[in-house]
Design a protein around this motif. Structure first.
Motif, short mmCIF file in Angstrom:
data_model
loop_
_atom_site.label_atom_id
_atom_site.label_comp_id
_atom_site.label_asym_id
_atom_site.label_seq_id
_atom_site.Cartn_x
_atom_site.Cartn_y
_atom_site.Cartn_z
N PRO A 27 35.40 43.70 11.67
CA PRO A 27 34.91 44.28 12.70
C PRO A 27 35.22 44.11 14.05
O PRO A 27 35.13 44.69 15.24
N VAL A 28 35.50 42.60 14.31
CA VAL A 28 35.97 42.03 15.65
C VAL A 28 37.08 42.62 15.94
O VAL A 28 37.47 43.13 17.10
N LEU A 29 38.13 42.66 15.09
CA LEU A 29 39.49 43.19 15.16
C LEU A 29 39.50 44.74 15.43
O LEU A 29 40.16 45.26 16.43
N ASN A 30 38.57 45.59 14.80
CA ASN A 30 38.45 46.99 14.84
C ASN A 30 37.84 47.45 16.16
O ASN A 30 38.29 48.24 16.80
N TYR A 31 37.07 46.35 16.76
CA TYR A 31 36.54 46.68 17.99
C TYR A 31 37.46 46.48 19.10
O TYR A 31 37.57 47.04 20.08
N PHE A 65 40.23 36.04 22.73
CA PHE A 65 38.71 36.52 22.62
C PHE A 65 38.05 35.54 21.48
O PHE A 65 36.87 35.32 21.86
N ILE A 66 38.63 35.80 20.56
CA ILE A 66 38.20 34.99 19.26
C ILE A 66 37.99 33.64 19.60
O ILE A 66 37.06 32.87 19.40
N LYS A 67 38.85 33.10 20.25
CA LYS A 67 38.87 31.44 20.57
C LYS A 67 37.98 31.32 21.53
O LYS A 67 37.42 30.07 21.86
N THR A 68 37.60 32.14 22.55
CA THR A 68 36.84 31.84 23.59
C THR A 68 35.34 32.36 23.11
O THR A 68 34.36 31.22 23.40
N GLU A 88 33.88 43.28 31.61
CA GLU A 88 34.98 42.07 31.49
C GLU A 88 35.93 42.36 30.71
O GLU A 88 37.35 42.25 31.24
N LEU A 89 35.88 42.80 29.54
CA LEU A 89 36.95 43.06 28.56
C LEU A 89 37.83 44.42 29.15
O LEU A 89 39.01 44.27 29.13
N THR A 106 44.64 31.27 28.69
CA THR A 106 43.09 31.21 28.03
C THR A 106 42.60 32.51 28.82
O THR A 106 42.78 33.24 29.55
N TYR A 107 41.48 32.77 27.84
CA TYR A 107 40.51 33.86 28.42
C TYR A 107 39.92 33.67 29.73
O TYR A 107 40.08 34.67 30.50
N ASP A 108 39.61 32.57 30.02
CA ASP A 108 39.14 32.16 31.57
C ASP A 108 40.06 32.33 32.29
O ASP A 108 39.66 32.87 33.67
N LEU A 109 41.49 32.05 32.23
CA LEU A 109 42.38 32.05 33.27
C LEU A 109 42.74 33.61 33.38
O LEU A 109 42.78 34.08 34.34
#
Length: 344
Positions: A12-16, A70-73, A121-122, A161-164
């Motif tokens: 579901p995460v990857l589909n989104y 995204f997943i790592k964050t 944000e995404l 990184t996501y934050d960067l």
């Protein structure tokens, strides 16, 4: 150091994330890139193949970055405490997977609970990454030998990184806001699709040049290539709310009769006096708003589907959820009735 949590199902995460990157279209072609890595690795050395499929390769590169960052964050033991869209399950829960051992905890992703702030944000990061990936492939096509890699963005330290990436995205969007406007270009390659007879009108933007002009005027990223392919193919329609001087005040993204985005200047919600025009346009065209209604300046009555302005709540209607994310200058009346209020 934070650790990645144990997800019941990562699909579901990857589909989104796929829908975020590929913008709700052409599942078959994106599967061709992502599900056949060996075949694609050979094709990526073919300059003609890369040129013909540039749009889908760009979005595949963006998806590869999101899949990792995204997943790592968000899916870490530190971050889940503040995540509304990740819930825990134990062996005592009915929906617990059979493989879960007693005393262990797993987590479930629910995209319906993602706050508007995270969605926005995404979207902004996606549009920035599209610009970076587009520049990367363009440079590869200039070389004698093409060697496009779908994980190319992972080696970019500026977005390591996501934050960067959030920081770089904000810088990029800020530059867009500072671009100069050529008023003649704001009406070139557009057509009026609805006239309010008081100077206000909705124009459809028909070419990449028209999207670029809108982007400069509005200070958001509908230009710079991210939406060009959809507009050229007719799978995406972009509409701009203009005044008597042809200044834009809201931009709508529509696919298959559904409004996915409606942005005011600088990616904020449209200001109060323009929301009634957006409301009337959506009602007349019978478009279905499926994106973040709060970002559109609208709210929907769940019982009859009627739209209202978030700046002027009716006192006799009870709403299930009211989202005011990204909207400025709203006064919440004492008579507002709702089960959920999102101010993120």
């Amino acid at each position: 150091m934070s650790e990645i949590i144990n997800l019941v199902d990562v699909k579901p995460v990857l589909n989104y994330l796929e829908r975020v990157c590929f913008m709700h279209e052409n599942r078959e072609r994106r599967d061709d890139f992502m599900m056949q890595p060996q075949t694609t690795a050979q094709k990526l050395k073919d300059k003609q193949f890369v040129a013909d499929n540039k749009e889908y390769l760009i979005r595949s590169i963006c998806f590869g970055w999101f899949k990792s960052k995204f997943i790592k964050t968000y899916f870490t033991d530190e971050r889940i405490k503040n995540c509304k869209f990740i819930t825990s399950v134990t062996t005592n829960d009915k929906n617990a997977p059979k493989w879960l051992k007693a005393g262990d905890v797993a987590y479930v992703f629910d995209e319906t609970k993602i706050p508007d702030g995270v969605k926005n944000e995404l979207t902004e990061i996606r549009d920035y990454l599209y610009n970076v990936a587009n520049a990367y492939i363009t440079k590869e096509l200039i070389k004698n030998k093409t060697g496009v890699k779908l994980d190319a963005l992972s080696a970019n330290r500026n977005i390591g990184t996501y934050d960067l990436a959030i920081t770089e995205s904000k810088k990029w969007h800020s530059k867009i806001k500072q671009q100069k406007i050529d008023l003649e270009k704001t009406i070139k390659d557009t057509c009026i699709v609805h006239d309010f007879k008081n100077g206000m009108k909705f124009r459809q933007l028909l070419t990449p040049d028209a999207l670029d002009a809108e982007s400069k005027m509005m200070g958001h990223c509908v230009g710079d290539g991210g939406y060009d392919e959809g507009v050229k193919k007719g799978t995406t329609q972009i509409y701009s709310l203009r005044d008597e001087n042809e200044e834009a005040h809201a931009t709508l993204e529509v696919k298959a009769g559904k409004v996915y985005q409606c942005k005011g200047k600088g990616n904020k919600a449209p200001i109060a006096k323009y929301v009634p025009y957006i409301q009337k346009f959506i009602e007349k065209t019978k478009f279905e708003p499926v994106g973040d209604l709060g970002k559109m300046g609208l709210i929907k009555d769940d019982k009859n589907g009627k739209l209202y302005s978030i700046y002027n709540f009716p006192s006799n209607v009870e709403f299930y959820e009211v989202c005011l994310s990204g909207a400025d200058g709203i006064e919440i009346s004492e008579g507002l009735k709702c089960k959920k209020l999102d101010l993120s």
